[in-house]
Design a protein around this motif. Sequence first.
Motif, PDB file in Angstrom:
ATOM      1  N   SER A   1      60.826  18.656 -89.773  1.00 39.15           N
ATOM      2  CA  SER A   1      60.120  18.039 -88.642  1.00 39.15           C
ATOM      3  C   SER A   1      58.672  18.519 -88.566  1.00 39.15           C
ATOM      4  CB  SER A   1      60.846  18.365 -87.327  1.00 39.15           C
ATOM      5  OG  SER A   1      62.156  17.850 -87.354  1.00 39.15           O
ATOM      6  N   ASP A   2      58.445  19.793 -88.876  1.00 37.71           N
ATOM      7  CA  ASP A   2      57.090  20.339 -88.813  1.00 37.71           C
ATOM      8  C   ASP A   2      56.170  19.671 -89.842  1.00 37.71           C
ATOM      9  OD1 ASP A   2      57.725  22.054 -86.778  1.00 37.71           O
ATOM     10  OD2 ASP A   2      58.182  23.754 -88.088  1.00 37.71           O
ATOM     11  N   ARG A   3      56.705  19.446 -91.034  1.00 41.28           N
ATOM     12  CA  ARG A   3      55.880  18.801 -92.062  1.00 41.28           C
ATOM     13  C   ARG A   3      55.573  17.358 -91.700  1.00 41.28           C
ATOM     14  NH1 ARG A   3      54.799  21.513 -96.573  1.00 41.28           N
ATOM     15  NH2 ARG A   3      56.080  23.291 -97.210  1.00 41.28           N
TER      16      ARG A   3
ATOM     17  N   LYS B   1      55.210  16.142 -88.800  1.00 40.61           N
ATOM     18  CA  LYS B   1      54.185  16.128 -87.747  1.00 40.61           C
ATOM     19  C   LYS B   1      52.783  16.169 -88.335  1.00 40.61           C
ATOM     20  CE  LYS B   1      57.006  18.395 -84.196  1.00 40.61           C
ATOM     21  NZ  LYS B   1      57.206  19.640 -83.402  1.00 40.61           N
ATOM     22  N   ARG B   2      52.636  16.756 -89.505  1.00 41.34           N
ATOM     23  CA  ARG B   2      51.312  16.889 -90.116  1.00 41.34           C
ATOM     24  C   ARG B   2      50.883  15.631 -90.869  1.00 41.34           C
ATOM     25  NH1 ARG B   2      52.799  22.563 -93.043  1.00 41.34           N
ATOM     26  NH2 ARG B   2      53.540  23.666 -91.187  1.00 41.34           N
TER      27      ARG B   2
ATOM     28  N   GLU C   1      50.068  11.710 -90.904  1.00 41.40           N
ATOM     29  CA  GLU C   1      49.659  10.669 -89.957  1.00 41.40           C
ATOM     30  C   GLU C   1      50.382   9.374 -90.264  1.00 41.40           C
ATOM     31  OE1 GLU C   1      45.930   9.275 -87.457  1.00 41.40           O
ATOM     32  OE2 GLU C   1      45.910  11.106 -88.582  1.00 41.40           O
TER      33      GLU C   1
ATOM     34  N   GLU D   1      53.828   5.698 -84.749  1.00 44.36           N
ATOM     35  CA  GLU D   1      54.895   6.294 -83.946  1.00 44.36           C
ATOM     36  C   GLU D   1      56.242   5.625 -84.183  1.00 44.36           C
ATOM     37  OE1 GLU D   1      55.195   9.060 -82.075  1.00 44.36           O
ATOM     38  OE2 GLU D   1      53.226   9.474 -82.967  1.00 44.36           O
TER      39      GLU D   1
ATOM     40  N   ARG E   1      57.575   7.074 -87.256  1.00 50.34           N
ATOM     41  CA  ARG E   1      57.963   8.467 -87.018  1.00 50.34           C
ATOM     42  C   ARG E   1      59.306   8.538 -86.295  1.00 50.34           C
ATOM     43  NH1 ARG E   1      54.474  12.561 -87.291  1.00 50.34           N
ATOM     44  NH2 ARG E   1      52.712  11.135 -86.972  1.00 50.34           N
ATOM     45  N   ASP E   2      59.479   7.665 -85.280  1.00 49.18           N
ATOM     46  CA  ASP E   2      60.746   7.629 -84.544  1.00 49.18           C
ATOM     47  C   ASP E   2      61.903   7.225 -85.451  1.00 49.18           C
ATOM     48  OD1 ASP E   2      59.398   8.367 -82.263  1.00 49.18           O
ATOM     49  OD2 ASP E   2      59.225   6.319 -81.476  1.00 49.18           O
TER      50      ASP E   2
ATOM     51  N   ARG F   1      62.847  10.149 -87.634  1.00 50.44           N
ATOM     52  CA  ARG F   1      63.616  11.141 -86.861  1.00 50.44           C
ATOM     53  C   ARG F   1      65.057  10.686 -86.677  1.00 50.44           C
ATOM     54  NH1 ARG F   1      58.974  11.767 -82.295  1.00 50.44           N
ATOM     55  NH2 ARG F   1      57.658  13.346 -83.322  1.00 50.44           N
TER      56      ARG F   1
END
Length: 204
Positions: A58-60, A62-63, A65, A68, A71-72, A75
């Motif tokens: 998850s941290d990677r 986030k970096r 671009e 959304e 991204r959702d 996840r």
Amino acid sequence: AARPLRHCRPPDTATPELKTMNMKQLLTEELAPPSKTQRKQQMEDLQALGEELAALSSDRIKRIEIPEDLRDAVREAQRMTRPDEAKRRQMQYIGKLMRNVDVEPIRQALAQVRGESASETAKLHRLERLRSEFLENEKILHEIATLYPSVDLQHLRSLRRAALKEREQNKPPRSYRAIFQLLKELESGEAEAPEEADDGENDQ
């Protein structure tokens, strides 16, 4: 009275009307939509890229671009731990979302995660194109044989048949990925004796 001689137009000289027609034809060919096979290949490439994206922490993620909604969706895929039909549909959805995204920054970010250089990324892109061309036309096998004399042509041909069958039956693209992995090994000079390819004939 003698008729005046007519000067014939040289055969390689086109009239303005013909030039316009040729230009329109070229533009039409350039703007022609991709074939169904090409669209499906593009979708599989994007889906494979999405799977690699979903495999990151998850941290990677986030970096990197990305929109959304993508991204959702990533996840959501990460929360699906079982490789079932729901997970497969979610990955297809991610591939569909990525059709409207500039994937080059995503490729570069994933390459950085893998510690790859720009030249390594360019090499992978070249191998991806070679794989796509091979699926489109089996005659590309001769080009592959020229590039990599040690390649097992029978094994590669068998992988191609299996990949096309997987695509036709909407199955996970195992053989499609296996072709790419084999090309990578050949490129690195690390290809080993291949195992017998699965043509999918035992699939029920």
